[in-house]
Design a protein around this motif. Structure first.
Motif, mmCIF file in Angstrom:
data_model
loop_
_atom_site.group_PDB
_atom_site.id
_atom_site.type_symbol
_atom_site.label_atom_id
_atom_site.label_comp_id
_atom_site.label_asym_id
_atom_site.label_seq_id
_atom_site.Cartn_x
_atom_site.Cartn_y
_atom_site.Cartn_z
ATOM 1 N N ARG A 1 -67.793 -63.052 60.141
ATOM 2 C CA ARG A 1 -68.208 -62.712 58.776
ATOM 3 C C ARG A 1 -67.630 -61.364 58.350
ATOM 4 O O ARG A 1 -67.232 -61.170 57.209
ATOM 5 C CB ARG A 1 -69.734 -62.679 58.688
ATOM 6 C CG ARG A 1 -70.352 -64.071 58.532
ATOM 7 C CD ARG A 1 -71.851 -64.002 58.584
ATOM 8 N NE ARG A 1 -72.410 -63.203 57.494
ATOM 9 C CZ ARG A 1 -72.638 -63.658 56.279
ATOM 10 N NH1 ARG A 1 -72.361 -64.911 55.983
ATOM 11 N NH2 ARG A 1 -73.161 -62.886 55.357
ATOM 12 N N THR A 2 -67.593 -60.443 59.285
ATOM 13 C CA THR A 2 -67.023 -59.122 58.974
ATOM 14 C C THR A 2 -65.531 -59.242 58.688
ATOM 15 O O THR A 2 -65.009 -58.605 57.767
ATOM 16 C CB THR A 2 -67.259 -58.155 60.159
ATOM 17 O OG1 THR A 2 -68.580 -58.318 60.614
ATOM 18 C CG2 THR A 2 -67.029 -56.723 59.752
ATOM 19 N N SER B 1 -64.029 -61.848 57.510
ATOM 20 C CA SER B 1 -63.918 -62.461 56.176
ATOM 21 C C SER B 1 -64.100 -61.419 55.084
ATOM 22 O O SER B 1 -63.417 -61.449 54.056
ATOM 23 C CB SER B 1 -64.974 -63.555 56.001
ATOM 24 O OG SER B 1 -64.849 -64.506 56.991
ATOM 25 N N ALA B 2 -65.039 -60.510 55.330
ATOM 26 C CA ALA B 2 -65.297 -59.454 54.340
ATOM 27 C C ALA B 2 -64.064 -58.570 54.160
ATOM 28 O O ALA B 2 -63.689 -58.235 53.026
ATOM 29 C CB ALA B 2 -66.491 -58.614 54.785
ATOM 30 N N TYR B 3 -63.442 -58.216 55.259
ATOM 31 C CA TYR B 3 -62.236 -57.388 55.164
ATOM 32 C C TYR B 3 -61.113 -58.138 54.426
ATOM 33 O O TYR B 3 -60.397 -57.566 53.609
ATOM 34 C CB TYR B 3 -61.747 -56.965 56.556
ATOM 35 C CG TYR B 3 -62.641 -55.945 57.223
ATOM 36 C CD1 TYR B 3 -63.109 -54.842 56.517
ATOM 37 C CD2 TYR B 3 -63.012 -56.065 58.557
ATOM 38 C CE1 TYR B 3 -63.940 -53.904 57.117
ATOM 39 C CE2 TYR B 3 -63.834 -55.129 59.170
ATOM 40 C CZ TYR B 3 -64.294 -54.052 58.440
ATOM 41 O OH TYR B 3 -65.104 -53.128 59.028
ATOM 42 N N ALA C 1 -61.541 -60.433 52.219
ATOM 43 C CA ALA C 1 -61.928 -60.511 50.800
ATOM 44 C C ALA C 1 -61.565 -59.219 50.069
ATOM 45 O O ALA C 1 -61.061 -59.249 48.941
ATOM 46 C CB ALA C 1 -63.431 -60.774 50.688
ATOM 47 N N ILE C 2 -61.818 -58.083 50.734
ATOM 48 C CA ILE C 2 -61.497 -56.794 50.105
ATOM 49 C C ILE C 2 -59.982 -56.657 49.917
ATOM 50 O O ILE C 2 -59.516 -56.182 48.872
ATOM 51 C CB ILE C 2 -62.069 -55.631 50.954
ATOM 52 C CG1 ILE C 2 -63.587 -55.594 50.755
ATOM 53 C CG2 ILE C 2 -61.464 -54.294 50.551
ATOM 54 C CD1 ILE C 2 -64.302 -54.535 51.511
ATOM 55 N N TRP D 1 -58.972 -58.740 46.980
ATOM 56 C CA TRP D 1 -59.415 -58.076 45.750
ATOM 57 C C TRP D 1 -58.430 -56.955 45.383
ATOM 58 O O TRP D 1 -58.010 -56.809 44.234
ATOM 59 C CB TRP D 1 -60.829 -57.529 45.961
ATOM 60 C CG TRP D 1 -61.491 -57.016 44.724
ATOM 61 C CD1 TRP D 1 -60.962 -56.927 43.466
ATOM 62 C CD2 TRP D 1 -62.821 -56.509 44.627
ATOM 63 N NE1 TRP D 1 -61.876 -56.400 42.592
ATOM 64 C CE2 TRP D 1 -63.021 -56.144 43.272
ATOM 65 C CE3 TRP D 1 -63.866 -56.335 45.527
ATOM 66 C CZ2 TRP D 1 -64.220 -55.602 42.827
ATOM 67 C CZ3 TRP D 1 -65.064 -55.797 45.081
ATOM 68 C CH2 TRP D 1 -65.234 -55.441 43.749
ATOM 69 N N LEU D 2 -58.058 -56.169 46.395
ATOM 70 C CA LEU D 2 -57.124 -55.070 46.176
ATOM 71 C C LEU D 2 -55.769 -55.591 45.690
ATOM 72 O O LEU D 2 -55.172 -55.036 44.749
ATOM 73 C CB LEU D 2 -56.950 -54.286 47.483
ATOM 74 C CG LEU D 2 -56.185 -52.967 47.408
ATOM 75 C CD1 LEU D 2 -56.878 -51.977 46.493
ATOM 76 C CD2 LEU D 2 -56.023 -52.358 48.785
ATOM 77 N N LEU E 1 -55.236 -58.385 44.077
ATOM 78 C CA LEU E 1 -55.422 -58.858 42.694
ATOM 79 C C LEU E 1 -55.410 -57.696 41.706
ATOM 80 O O LEU E 1 -54.838 -57.801 40.617
ATOM 81 C CB LEU E 1 -56.742 -59.626 42.577
ATOM 82 C CG LEU E 1 -56.709 -61.100 42.961
ATOM 83 C CD1 LEU E 1 -58.099 -61.687 42.923
ATOM 84 C CD2 LEU E 1 -55.800 -61.882 42.018
#
Lengths: 236, 159
Positions: free
Chosen positions: A3-4, A6-8, A10-11, A14-15, A17
């Motif tokens: 999960r961690t 995945s979070a990284y 995702a960030i 986002w960056l 994008l």
């Protein structure tokens, strides 16, 4: 752990994008603005003054001063203070502002009008030592009276989009139509009468939904003049 | 209160506002990624963390700008209060129902913003444009925010 990770990821996405948005920004703004502006300029060919003013956006400081000093309004009730305007992105996305290289030491005060070679640019919104902020004419809080070619008056407001304004209110029965050139009314004390404000780009009903195209030079670095009102004895 | 990632995400959301600025301006501020992030946080997080993010957004927008304090604080407060009020009647954890909280809350914040800024309530055309753009931005942003939730280390986020 998964999960961690995945979070990284995702960030990172986002960056990417966000950076992609920065990369695409000039393409989007220039193509749309240029196309609309070209059509309107063709429509407004008969308004030679408008065309002339657009071409004169590259005037240097002295030519700008000469141009306005030869006009009938200048010297009578306004002192012209030349300055250099640098556009900047206001941190609040709905606001539209720019920076001047002159401030309170030159007598600049909040509320003074700012004009460029193409007409109205904005008003002084904040002043400091050696700097001042201009609220540009497409800012939603920028409001001044205007007149059309027949002398009918109304109230102009900036926004809702960048580079545009809208007729907020009709004081006289103005018929808003495409390619109608709007000028300053002279009321309010910030601007003299007869300066070019903008051209109607999209006439709609109700009138307040119409869009007024402002000068293309509004968001470019340029020489401007600050209008400092001259108060005589009768005004005090 | 662990705030490292919270600050990072707030900065990232403000970076996104700058990147998609023409879109934000066109939508009248409804599709503002920073406000959407704040709304997502206000759905389930604790008050101190919500206020921290709100303060960061207001401070960032006040530095070097021409906005007054009320113009900055008004929409943010309206957004937070609307979200907290709507979540009393709708499930903030539900993947779809939370959009029913978000969109009206963003709309209220936008109306407050325009009223404070221009003194008028935005027209229908403007609102409709803003709404569909905000749905689009939120639909892109919410899954990303759901994925980064473990980094925020709060028991309020479902595992």
């Amino acid at each position: 752990m998964k999960r961690t990770q995945s979070a990284y990821w995702a960030i990172c996405c986002w960056l990417v994008l966000a950076l992609l948005g920065y990369g695409l920004q000039p393409l989007v703004s220039s193509s749309r603005g240029d196309a609309e502006h070209q059509i309107l300029l063709e429509q407004a060919l008969q308004h030679s003054l408008l065309l002339e003013s657009e071409n004169s956006a590259l005037f240097d400081r002295q030519r700008l001063l000469d141009r306005y000093l030869s006009a009938s309004f200048a010297g009578s009730s306004f002192l012209l203070i030349p300055a250099r305007m640098t556009p900047l992105l206001d941190p609040a996305p709905r606001r539209s502002s720019a920076r001047l290289d002159r401030g309170s030491e030159d007598g600049l005060e909040i509320g003074m009008g700012v004009i460029g070679a193409s007409g109205v640019v904005g008003k002084i919104a904040a002043v400091g030592q050696g700097w001042s902020r201009v609220q540009l004419a497409d800012d939603p809080a920028f409001v001044i009276p205007f007149v059309d070619e027949s002398g009918h008056a109304g109230i102009f407001a900036g926004g809702p989009e960048a580079g545009y304004g809208q007729p907020r209110l009709r004081i006289d029965p103005i018929q808003i139509k495409d390619a109608l050139v709007l000028r300053t009314h002279g009321g309010g004390g910030a601007f003299p009468e007869g300066l070019i404000l903008g051209i109607v780009a999209d006439a709609r009903i109700p009138v307040s939904d119409s869009r007024i195209l402002l000068s293309r030079a509004l968001h470019t670095s340029q020489e401007i003049l600050v209008l400092s009102p001259i108060l005589n004895a009768s005004h005090r | 209160m662990r705030v490292g990632w919270l600050i990072t995400l707030t900065l990232l959301s403000m970076l996104t506002v700058g990147a998609y600025r023409p879109l934000v301006v066109y939508s009248g501020g409804i599709a503002d990624p920073a406000l959407i992030f704040l709304a997502w946080l206000a759905l389930i997080d604790r008050w101190p963390r919500i206020l921290l993010v709100a303060t960061m957004i207001c401070l960032y927008r006040s530095f070097g700008g021409i906005s007054s304090v009320i113009e900055l604080v008004g929409p943010v407060v309206a957004l937070i209060l609307s979200v907290r009020w709507f979540r009393l009647v709708l499930d903030p954890y539900h993947p779809w129902k939370r959009f029913q909280i978000l969109i009206p809350a963003l709309l209220i914040a936008c109306v407050v913003q325009e009223w404070l800024l221009a003194g008028v309530v935005p027209g229908l055309f403007f609102v409709v444009n803003g709404c569909w753009l905000s749905v689009l931005v939120a639909a892109l942003l919410f899954p990303v925010l759901d994925l980064v939730a473990p980094l925020l280390r709060s028991a309020r986020y479902p595992l």
